[in-house]
Each structure stands twice: as C-alpha cells, then as structure tokens.
Scaffold this motif. Structure first.
Motif, PDB file in Angstrom:
ATOM      1  N   TYR A   7       0.821  -1.185   0.008  1.00  0.00           N
ATOM      2  CA  TYR A   7      -0.119   0.056   0.005  1.00  0.00           C
ATOM      3  C   TYR A   7       0.792   1.417  -0.211  1.00  0.00           C
ATOM      4  O   TYR A   7       2.063   1.343   0.712  1.00  0.00           O
ATOM      5  CB  TYR A   7      -0.830   0.150   1.179  1.00  0.00           C
ATOM      6  N   GLY A   8       0.497   2.206  -0.776  1.00  0.00           N
ATOM      7  CA  GLY A   8       1.077   3.491  -0.710  1.00  0.00           C
ATOM      8  C   GLY A   8       1.043   4.304  -1.752  1.00  0.00           C
ATOM      9  O   GLY A   8       1.140   3.673  -3.010  1.00  0.00           O
ATOM     10  N   ARG A   9       0.903   5.437  -1.816  1.00  0.00           N
ATOM     11  CA  ARG A   9       1.011   6.452  -2.968  1.00  0.00           C
ATOM     12  C   ARG A   9       2.526   6.314  -3.691  1.00  0.00           C
ATOM     13  O   ARG A   9       3.503   6.331  -3.007  1.00  0.00           O
ATOM     14  CB  ARG A   9       1.028   7.956  -2.493  1.00  0.00           C
ATOM     15  N   GLY A  10       2.404   5.864  -5.114  1.00  0.00           N
ATOM     16  CA  GLY A  10       3.495   5.807  -5.897  1.00  0.00           C
ATOM     17  C   GLY A  10       4.067   4.522  -5.921  1.00  0.00           C
ATOM     18  O   GLY A  10       5.086   3.871  -6.631  1.00  0.00           O
ATOM     19  N   SER A  11       3.431   3.616  -4.960  1.00  0.00           N
ATOM     20  CA  SER A  11       3.872   2.048  -4.859  1.00  0.00           C
ATOM     21  C   SER A  11       3.824   1.431  -6.430  1.00  0.00           C
ATOM     22  O   SER A  11       4.697   0.447  -6.725  1.00  0.00           O
ATOM     23  CB  SER A  11       3.196   1.151  -3.977  1.00  0.00           C
ATOM     24  N   PHE A  12       3.229   1.710  -7.524  1.00  0.00           N
ATOM     25  CA  PHE A  12       3.008   1.412  -8.560  1.00  0.00           C
ATOM     26  C   PHE A  12       4.480   0.935  -9.250  1.00  0.00           C
ATOM     27  O   PHE A  12       4.750   0.255 -10.036  1.00  0.00           O
ATOM     28  CB  PHE A  12       2.257   2.091  -9.558  1.00  0.00           C
ATOM     29  N   ASN A  13       5.447   2.227  -8.901  1.00  0.00           N
ATOM     30  CA  ASN A  13       6.747   2.012  -9.194  1.00  0.00           C
ATOM     31  C   ASN A  13       7.574   0.859  -8.656  1.00  0.00           C
ATOM     32  O   ASN A  13       8.569   0.374  -9.299  1.00  0.00           O
ATOM     33  CB  ASN A  13       7.601   3.390  -8.707  1.00  0.00           C
ATOM     34  N   LEU A 165      -1.561  -4.415  -5.167  1.00  0.00           N
ATOM     35  CA  LEU A 165      -0.906  -3.221  -5.022  1.00  0.00           C
ATOM     36  C   LEU A 165      -1.688  -1.873  -4.899  1.00  0.00           C
ATOM     37  O   LEU A 165      -2.579  -2.065  -5.819  1.00  0.00           O
ATOM     38  CB  LEU A 165       0.136  -3.174  -6.127  1.00  0.00           C
ATOM     39  N   ASP A 167      -2.357   1.820  -4.592  1.00  0.00           N
ATOM     40  CA  ASP A 167      -1.778   3.016  -4.894  1.00  0.00           C
ATOM     41  C   ASP A 167      -2.481   3.962  -5.387  1.00  0.00           C
ATOM     42  O   ASP A 167      -3.352   4.039  -6.321  1.00  0.00           O
ATOM     43  CB  ASP A 167      -0.653   2.758  -6.139  1.00  0.00           C
ATOM     44  N   ASP A 169      -2.570   7.147  -5.929  1.00  0.00           N
ATOM     45  CA  ASP A 169      -2.329   7.880  -7.261  1.00  0.00           C
ATOM     46  C   ASP A 169      -3.251   7.488  -8.348  1.00  0.00           C
ATOM     47  O   ASP A 169      -3.631   8.132  -9.209  1.00  0.00           O
ATOM     48  CB  ASP A 169      -0.776   7.737  -7.540  1.00  0.00           C
ATOM     49  N   GLU A 230      -6.863   8.155  -0.376  1.00  0.00           N
ATOM     50  CA  GLU A 230      -6.354   7.090   0.501  1.00  0.00           C
ATOM     51  C   GLU A 230      -7.163   6.615   1.358  1.00  0.00           C
ATOM     52  O   GLU A 230      -7.248   5.294   1.550  1.00  0.00           O
ATOM     53  CB  GLU A 230      -5.338   7.862   1.431  1.00  0.00           C
TER      54      GLU A 230
END
Ligand SMILES: NC(=O)c1ccc[n+]([C@@H]2O[C@H](COP(=O)([O-])OP(=O)(O)OC[C@H]3O[C@@H](n4cnc5c(N)ncnc54)[C@H](O)[C@@H]3O)[C@@H](O)[C@H]2O)c1
Ligand SMILES: [Fe+2]
Length: 350
Positions: A7-13, A165, A167, A169, A230
C-alpha cells in the motif's frame, strides 16, 4: 485471503521489482489493463520485459465468460503457459484477471465454474492493482462473471489474488460520478454486512471501519483530495474483507437482476436500488440520499418503466436465485418476507 499486500502512494513504481521473482524462463507476464488507459501515461509505466504482453480489456460491458474464454484461448495458443496475470483497472478488470488466471489451469469454459467451490486447480500467479476504489474485488474470493445462463462468481479458495498493490495515485483522475458509484458499492457492502443475519465479529470489525472511512470521504469532506483517495482505497479493502466473511444484502440481490436484464453496471445499479430501500435499511438510505445531494450526483430514475411481465419475471428469477444473499439480508424465513409480488413492486419503483 490475498497473500501479499503493498500500500502507498507511488507504490506502482515497485511493480517491476515485485514481479521479478515470479518470472519463469520464457513464460511471459500478461498485463490486462483497463481500456481507459490505452494511450494514457499509466500504460507507459507498465514494466514490460522480454515477451511480456499488455492486453487492453474492453469493460464497456462487465466481464463475460465468453470474453474470458477467448483471451485464455489466445494466450494458450500464443504462449502455452504464462508466468502471471496482472489486472490493472476497476472491479471489472480485476475480476477478469482472476478469471483468466484460473482458467489457464482449469479445463473447459469459465461458465462451468460459476458457483461455489467448483474450481479444481489453482490458477497461475495473479496480482490486482485497482484504479477505482469500492468493489472490494481486490480482496474477495470471487470473480463476478456473466455467463450464458447466469450472472454469478467463481467463488473459490483459489480465486483471491496472490498479490495486490494499492496505490491511491491511480484513482486520482477518475470521473467524480464513477468514483461515487464505485465508492457507494463499498458503502452499501458495509450497510448490508452490518445489518445482515450472518454478521460476526470478523465482519463487523472490518465493516465498521470501512463505513467510517466512507463517511469521512462522502459526508464530512467538502471536496475530493489526496486524503479522500487514500481513505476510500482502505475503505474498499476493509469493506471487501467484511463481506468476505458474511454476505451482501438486498441492494445487491436486486441489482443483479437489473444487471442481467438491462446490463446496468454494478456501482450505479446498486445506487439505483439502494435509493429505494428505506424499508430495509432506513438509516443507511437516509445517509445515502444526503451523500448523493452533497456530492451533486444524479441517480437515474424509472429505468424499469415499460418492461414486460416476462422481463420482470426474468429479473425476479435472477434475484431470487441468490439464496445466500437473501438469507443474510432477511433471515431463514426470507422466502416468506420477499415474495415474488413484493419484489415485483420493488422493481417497478426503480
Ligand atoms: N469480485 C468482487 O468481489 C466484486 C465485488 C463488487 C463488484 N465487482 C465487479 O466489479 C465491477 C465494477 O467495478 P467498478 O465499479 O470498479 O467499475 P469498472 O471496473 O466496471 O469500471 C467502470 C468504468 O470506469 C473506467 N475506469 C476505471 N478506472 C478508471 C480511472 N482511474 N479513471 C477513469 N476511468 C476509469 C472503466 O474503463 C469503466 O469505463 C463489476 O463487474 C462487478 O461485478 C466484483
Ligand atoms: Fe458490490
């Protein structure tokens, strides 16, 4: 349950790194991506390597068993086997990905497995990446499919993703209406689970948290921002966990009939039905109407006007076929409470 959660903003990276250990030599990873992202920046960020393939999935209609069969057939002819199936999209694409993964390792048509615990073999590795929040498809043990004779999930212990995943964003730019309809799917899951006869402490713990998060987003906040994204993503997760150990209720049972006959989509269909369920969920419906107004959303009316007796009967049959849902909603004597006549009157109101 899902094996791994990020989990987390930007985790797609991190996707490339997450998939690396799953790669088997020569067998590609297949990315099933919501067609909305065709030509959009997210599609460019998919970590394609070697003979990996991106397939854009048309979700104009919710997933059909025939479409799943077609993609599975094509993948088997082109690659024999694959290392994994990754679904990137709303509930439709996530369900699609789960079904394709299972059908690569199970013979016949996806339609043969619509029901409870009919799937015999585990699927190939599968991961889900939501771009809309609310359905809980990222955590559920089902994949809802429309087949030749029914709209029913492949419910099984093999159905949940190996990895998800989350994200926030990815949901940021979804249209406000769609975000609301899908978000309300989660709100309705909570109300149905918390008022159901199957309720237990597991479902209740997740359901109460998810409800609180939905209320923060749609009742308390005045505009959509990063925090909304979120919170709604975690609401969807917790709402999905809540129904995993109980069941949905009246809105879902009735909206399945609408969807089968008229193709009404899940989120909006649930809103159309829930709007008329004061008799069953008075407090929830009151709050729902407030959220509709506050968020300036329009709920379609009179969509069943002019339907024939035969068409009403079809919806009633589909709906009353969802026995566990009705039993959760109304108890063991549900057949005495929700008669065909009463259900017909309810459908006429929609
Ligand atoms: N498996 C389960 O437990 C479960 C539970 C509830 C619902 N469902 C299924 O989920 C589906 C509904 O999912 P949904 O409400 O997420 O909608 P959806 O996946 O059907 O998508 C709705 C629309 O939004 C678009 N979209 C997706 N992400 C977007 C984004 N970030 N920006 C802009 N547009 C975007 C899609 O292209 C589509 O046009 C139904 O098929 C339903 O049966 C499954
Ligand atoms: Fe739902």
């Amino acid at each position: 349950m899902v094996d791994y959660v990020v989990y987390g903003r930007g985790s797609f990276n991190q996707l490339d790194e997450i998939l690396a250990p799953q790669r088997k030599s020569g067998a590609p990873i297949i990315f099933l991506v919501d067609h909305f992202f065709d030509g959009k920046p997210l599609a460019e960020r998919v970590p394609v390597r070697g003979n990996d393939k991106v397939i854009f999935i048309d979700v104009t209609h919710e997933p059909k068993t025939s479409y799943v069969d077609k993609i599975v057939q094509e993948l088997k002819i082109e690659f024999g086997t694959v290392s994994g199936i990754i679904g990137i999209g709303g509930g439709s694409v996530m369900d699609f990905a789960k079904a394709v993964s299972l059908m690569i390792n199970n013979p016949g048509s996806a339609a043969d497995y619509q029901g409870w615990d009919l799937v015999k073999n585990p699927g190939v590795y599968k991961a889900g990446i939501p771009t809309l929040s609310g359905t809980g498809a990222e955590v559920s043990r089902t994949t809802v499919l429309t087949g030749p004779t029914k709209k029913l999930g492949m419910n099984s212990d093999f159905t949940p993703f190996n990895q998800i995943l989350l994200d926030p964003d990815l949901t940021a730019n979804a249209p406000a209406n769609q975000r609301f309809y899908t978000g309300m799917d989660c709100y309705i899951h909570c109300i149905e689970s918390l008022h159901g006869t199957y309720l237990n402490e597991f479902s209740k713990s997740y359901g109460e948290k998810a409800l609180q998060l939905c209320q923060k987003v749609f009742v308390e906040k005045n505009e959509w921002d990063n925090e909304s994204g979120e919170k709604l993503m975690m609401a969807s997760y917790a709402g999905g966990m809540s129904i995993a150990y109980s069941q949905v209720g009246v809105a879902h049972a009735v909206s399945y009939g609408l969807s089968y006959l008229l193709g009404t989509k899940h989120g909006i269909g649930n809103c159309i039905v829930f709007d008329k369920l004061e008799q069953f969920y008075p407090d929830g419906v009151y709050e729902f109407k407030m959220m509709v107004e506050k968020n300036k959303i329009e709920i379609p009316q009179h969509i069943t006007k002019g339907l024939s007796d035969e068409q009403f009967d079809k919806m009633i049959n589909v709906s009353l076929g969802m026995k566990p849902i009705w039993e959760n909603a109304l108890g063991k004597d549900w057949e005495k409470i929700m008669t065909r006549e009463r259900l017909r009157r309810l459908y006429e109101k929609l």
